[in-house]
Design an enzyme around this catalytic site. Sequence first.
Site, PDB file in Angstrom:
ATOM      1  N   ASP A   1       0.864  -1.180   0.000  1.00 48.72           N
ATOM      2  CA  ASP A   1       0.000   0.000   0.000  1.00 48.72           C
ATOM      3  C   ASP A   1       0.904   1.234   0.000  1.00 48.72           C
ATOM      4  O   ASP A   1       2.138   1.123  -0.152  1.00 48.72           O
ATOM      5  CB  ASP A   1      -1.011  -0.049   1.159  1.00 48.72           C
TER       6      ASP A   1
ATOM      7  N   CYS B   1       3.431  -2.586   3.975  1.00 45.08           N
ATOM      8  CA  CYS B   1       2.510  -1.498   4.310  1.00 45.08           C
ATOM      9  C   CYS B   1       3.238  -0.610   5.317  1.00 45.08           C
ATOM     10  O   CYS B   1       4.466  -0.652   5.382  1.00 45.08           O
ATOM     11  CB  CYS B   1       1.176  -2.038   4.821  1.00 45.08           C
TER      12      CYS B   1
ATOM     13  N   THR C   1       3.332  -0.680   8.637  1.00 44.94           N
ATOM     14  CA  THR C   1       3.961  -1.473   9.703  1.00 44.94           C
ATOM     15  C   THR C   1       4.317  -2.892   9.271  1.00 44.94           C
ATOM     16  O   THR C   1       5.068  -3.575   9.975  1.00 44.94           O
ATOM     17  CB  THR C   1       2.992  -1.605  10.897  1.00 44.94           C
ATOM     18  N   GLY C   2       3.717  -3.356   8.193  1.00 51.32           N
ATOM     19  CA  GLY C   2       3.802  -4.768   7.798  1.00 51.32           C
ATOM     20  C   GLY C   2       2.723  -5.601   8.476  1.00 51.32           C
ATOM     21  O   GLY C   2       2.489  -6.751   8.094  1.00 51.32           O
TER      22      GLY C   2
ATOM     23  N   GLY D   1      -0.841  -4.910   9.193  1.00 47.86           N
ATOM     24  CA  GLY D   1      -2.173  -5.035   8.594  1.00 47.86           C
ATOM     25  C   GLY D   1      -2.163  -5.906   7.356  1.00 47.86           C
ATOM     26  O   GLY D   1      -3.034  -6.775   7.168  1.00 47.86           O
TER      27      GLY D   1
ATOM     28  N   HIS E   1      12.228 -22.125   9.990  1.00 45.89           N
ATOM     29  CA  HIS E   1      11.392 -22.815  10.982  1.00 45.89           C
ATOM     30  C   HIS E   1       9.895 -22.710  10.715  1.00 45.89           C
ATOM     31  O   HIS E   1       9.157 -23.624  11.049  1.00 45.89           O
ATOM     32  CB  HIS E   1      11.692 -22.270  12.382  1.00 45.89           C
TER      33      HIS E   1
ATOM     34  N   HIS F   1      10.360 -29.257  11.945  1.00 48.30           N
ATOM     35  CA  HIS F   1       9.519 -28.091  11.652  1.00 48.30           C
ATOM     36  C   HIS F   1       8.364 -28.437  10.720  1.00 48.30           C
ATOM     37  O   HIS F   1       7.324 -27.781  10.754  1.00 48.30           O
ATOM     38  CB  HIS F   1      10.372 -26.954  11.087  1.00 48.30           C
TER      39      HIS F   1
HETATM   40  C1  RB5 Z   1      -1.945   3.064   6.315  1.00 53.37           C
HETATM   41  O1  RB5 Z   1      -2.016   4.328   6.848  1.00 53.37           O
HETATM   42  C2  RB5 Z   1      -1.530   2.041   7.350  1.00 53.37           C
HETATM   43  O2  RB5 Z   1      -2.565   1.845   8.256  1.00 53.37           O
HETATM   44  C3  RB5 Z   1      -1.143   0.747   6.675  1.00 53.37           C
HETATM   45  O3  RB5 Z   1      -0.104   0.991   5.807  1.00 53.37           O
HETATM   46  C4  RB5 Z   1      -0.631  -0.345   7.588  1.00 53.37           C
HETATM   47  O4  RB5 Z   1       0.384   0.115   8.422  1.00 53.37           O
HETATM   48  C5  RB5 Z   1      -1.627  -1.114   8.309  1.00 53.37           C
HETATM   49  O5  RB5 Z   1      -1.310  -2.045   9.067  1.00 53.37           O
END
Ligand code: RB5
Length: 149
Positions: free
Chosen positions: A7, A64, A66-67, A69, A97, A132
């Site tokens: 995203d 995204c 944070t990775g 979502g 693993h 594993h």
């Molecule tokens: C977008 O603003 C943000 O929520 C998305 O990139 C992600 O971090 C969600 O987990």
Amino acid sequence: MIALGCDHGGYNLMVAIKKYLDEKGIAYKDFGTDSDASVDYPVYAYRVAKAVTEGGCELGILCCGTGIGISMAANKVKGVRAAVVNNEFGAEMTRRHNHANILCMGGRVIDEAQAVKFTDIFLNTPEEGGRHDKRVAMVTAIEDGTFEG
Ligand code: RB5
């Protein structure tokens, strides 16, 4: 073939990852997004998850903010083992693993050089198998509703 998706929050990382793959001659399918304009991460998670589980792509990479979502969305698709990675050890161990098939990273957590390094490790680390296999099969059984804990 590697499936790629991001995203707007992970777009910066994906630009760097595509440059790395191009330089290495590694084939990929790009499922977007193609700019830092705001979009909904589940769309790209779903496209890459399907490409990995049904579309002939061996592995996927999703980014995204944070990775998190995008990994949560991808993990809703049967057969996906998507892992959020923030360090080199995790990039290696989740292949060895957990037999992860999708690498997830956050553009607001790590920088481009780290994303390329973790991608390189992830793509070049084999599944360890052995003990594993049994544990990964247990995870799959949970997914299938056949697990008897
Ligand atoms: C977008 O603003 C943000 O929520 C998305 O990139 C992600 O971090 C969600 O987990």
